[in-house]
Design an enzyme around this catalytic site. Structure first.
Site, PDB file in Angstrom:
ATOM      1  N   CYS A   1      -2.534  -0.538   5.135  1.00 58.61           N
ATOM      2  CA  CYS A   1      -1.548  -1.522   4.388  1.00 58.61           C
ATOM      3  C   CYS A   1      -2.430  -2.408   3.809  1.00 58.61           C
ATOM      4  O   CYS A   1      -3.513  -2.655   4.025  1.00 58.61           O
ATOM      5  CB  CYS A   1      -0.399  -1.965   5.256  1.00 58.61           C
ATOM      6  SG  CYS A   1       0.336  -0.810   6.261  1.00 58.61           S
TER       7      CYS A   1
ATOM      8  N   TYR B   1       3.571   3.301   5.860  1.00 66.46           N
ATOM      9  CA  TYR B   1       4.303   3.559   4.452  1.00 66.46           C
ATOM     10  C   TYR B   1       3.965   5.059   4.267  1.00 66.46           C
ATOM     11  O   TYR B   1       3.084   5.770   4.491  1.00 66.46           O
ATOM     12  CB  TYR B   1       3.524   2.915   3.395  1.00 66.46           C
ATOM     13  CG  TYR B   1       3.541   1.436   3.372  1.00 66.46           C
ATOM     14  CD1 TYR B   1       5.036   0.875   3.432  1.00 66.46           C
ATOM     15  CD2 TYR B   1       2.850   0.462   3.535  1.00 66.46           C
ATOM     16  CE1 TYR B   1       5.399  -0.527   3.461  1.00 66.46           C
ATOM     17  CE2 TYR B   1       2.755  -1.080   3.531  1.00 66.46           C
ATOM     18  CZ  TYR B   1       4.188  -1.396   3.430  1.00 66.46           C
ATOM     19  OH  TYR B   1       4.740  -2.823   3.384  1.00 66.46           O
TER      20      TYR B   1
END
Ligand SMILES: *Cc1c(COP(=O)(O)O)cnc(C)c1O
Length: 387
Positions: free
Chosen positions: A313, A267
């Site tokens: 994550c 991300y």
């Protein structure tokens, strides 16, 4: 015995816990009881297995933070005395007495509310005196005397203990500790003079037990050192015997791929490779307690340290491999591989916190595997415990 179907797990060495408690047992006078502190699911290690092994190794009582934790131990078949260190609601005194659980009390008002309840067996009470922690306890010697008088007079109550808690026992500077100790000693002297018998008088946590074994009265509340961790970094060099860390955290590579120079990972695309490299996915994330703040922490694979790359994550993170590796290769986040070791202290330092927090933060999603003599003794996996 429950199962687990996940390639991420905590291993707890019950042998190391046994050794840590035995060493403390040998180190202290025979008359000093060990109260094994197993609150917070035994500091994240798994309460039942730890409680049993602590008792085998010489602990004679257990302590938890609140009533539910004590009931969980009873439900698991633990019959030893258990002290609830935190505050218990007056109306819950009934179940405490029923289940032979000792409560912490420091208000006259609490006793007055409980006096009128229907209690079959006497409720065992440890009275808490606050000598400077300013968390729980009465700071008034008068109130302390009143409380003890009420307990002694009333047949529903049984006075089992008197205690306090130190704020700075793990710090090298001892002024505040000395002041608290003196206050407690004065209270004990004045109470004992007027009182027939208080079986258990205690003030020490691990740090006190390890540094000042002569200042324990007749019991120590052993928490962090039972798990093989030093109460603080500054007193590490003062430990009278070796403590053996019991907790390790492992996973297995779930996916491997080669990325090209200039490709990004995870991300936010915060990590970009400068050359072609092997990247592996590890099925551990912040929902397991491996928080995003650990994005710069190293892990072990094939006996070597390697870097986490990109953001952690919820369920996974990625690592850079020194070479191509197979799916299923073990990744150690806390613990040993070959000559390399990542300690709980190292992870705590990376997170800018204390070692206590690390095993506590590894969440219920990660099964705890209790190991004894190289074999699996028990698996704790709350997610599927009823399947
Ligand atoms: C948690 C706790 C302990 C255990 O302290 P350690 O430093 O882990 O040994 C002792 N006493 C009280 C009141 C506690 O809450």
């Amino acid at each position: 015995m429950s199962h687990f179907y996940r390639d991420t797990w905590v291993e707890v060495s019950l042998n190391n816990i046994y050794e840590n408690v035995s060493k403390m047992r040998e180190y202290l006078d025979d008359s000093t009881r060990i109260i094994a502190v197993v609150k917070a699911n035994a500091y994240g290690h798994g309460d039942l297995g730890v409680a049993r092994v602590a008792i085998e190794a010489g602990a004679s009582l257990l302590a938890v933070a609140f009533l539910d934790e004590a009931l969980s131990l009873r439900r698991g078949g633990i019959t030893e005395p258990i002290l609830v260190l935190g505050v218990t609601r007056p109306e819950d005194a009934v179940i405490c007495a029923e289940q032979n659980l000792s409560v912490t009390v420091f208000h006259e008002e609490w006793l007055k509310q409980v006096k009128d309840l229907q209690i079959e067996k006497p409720l065992k009470i440890h009275v808490k005196y606050d000598t400077g922690m300013n968390r729980l306890g009465t700071t008034s010697l008068d109130e302390l005397h009143c409380i003890i008088k009420i307990i002694e007079k009333h047949p529903s109550f049984s006075l089992e203990g008197l205690f306090t808690h130190f704020a700075t026992a793990d710090e090298l500077e001892t002024d505040y500790f000395d002041q608290q100790f003196l206050r407690f000693q004065e209270a004990v002297n004045s109470v004992v003079q007027k009182t027939a018998n208080i079986p258990i008088i205690h003030c020490g946590n691990s740090a006190t037990g390890l540094r000042f074994p002569e200042k324990l009265f007749n019991a120590v509340r052993m928490g962090i050192s039972m798990y093989g961790l030093s109460p603080s970094m500054e007193m590490q060099h003062l430990l009278p015997f070796e403590l053996k860390q019991a907790f390790s955290l492992h996973s297995k590579i779930s996916h491997v791929k080669k990325i090209k120079a200039g490709e990004s990972v995870s991300y936010g695309a915060t990590y970009t490779s400068e050359q072609e490299e092997w990247i592996a996915t590890v099925p551990v994330g912040y929902a397991d307690g491996w928080l995003r703040r650990l994005s710069n922490q190293e892990v072990l694979v094939n006996g070597k340290r390697t870097q986490i790359v990109g953001r952690i994550c919820m369920d996974q993170f990625m690592i850079r491999l020194p070479e191509k590796m197979d799916i299923g290769t073990r990744v150690t986040l806390i613990g040993e591989q070959g000559m390399e070791r990542i300690s709980i202290d190292e992870v705590a330092e990376e997170m800018d916190t204390i070692n206590y927090e690390i095993p506590c933060m590894i969440s219920y999603r990660v099964p705890r595997i209790h190991m004894k003599n190289g074999k699996i003794e028990h698996v704790i996996n709350p997610i599927i415990q009823n399947m």
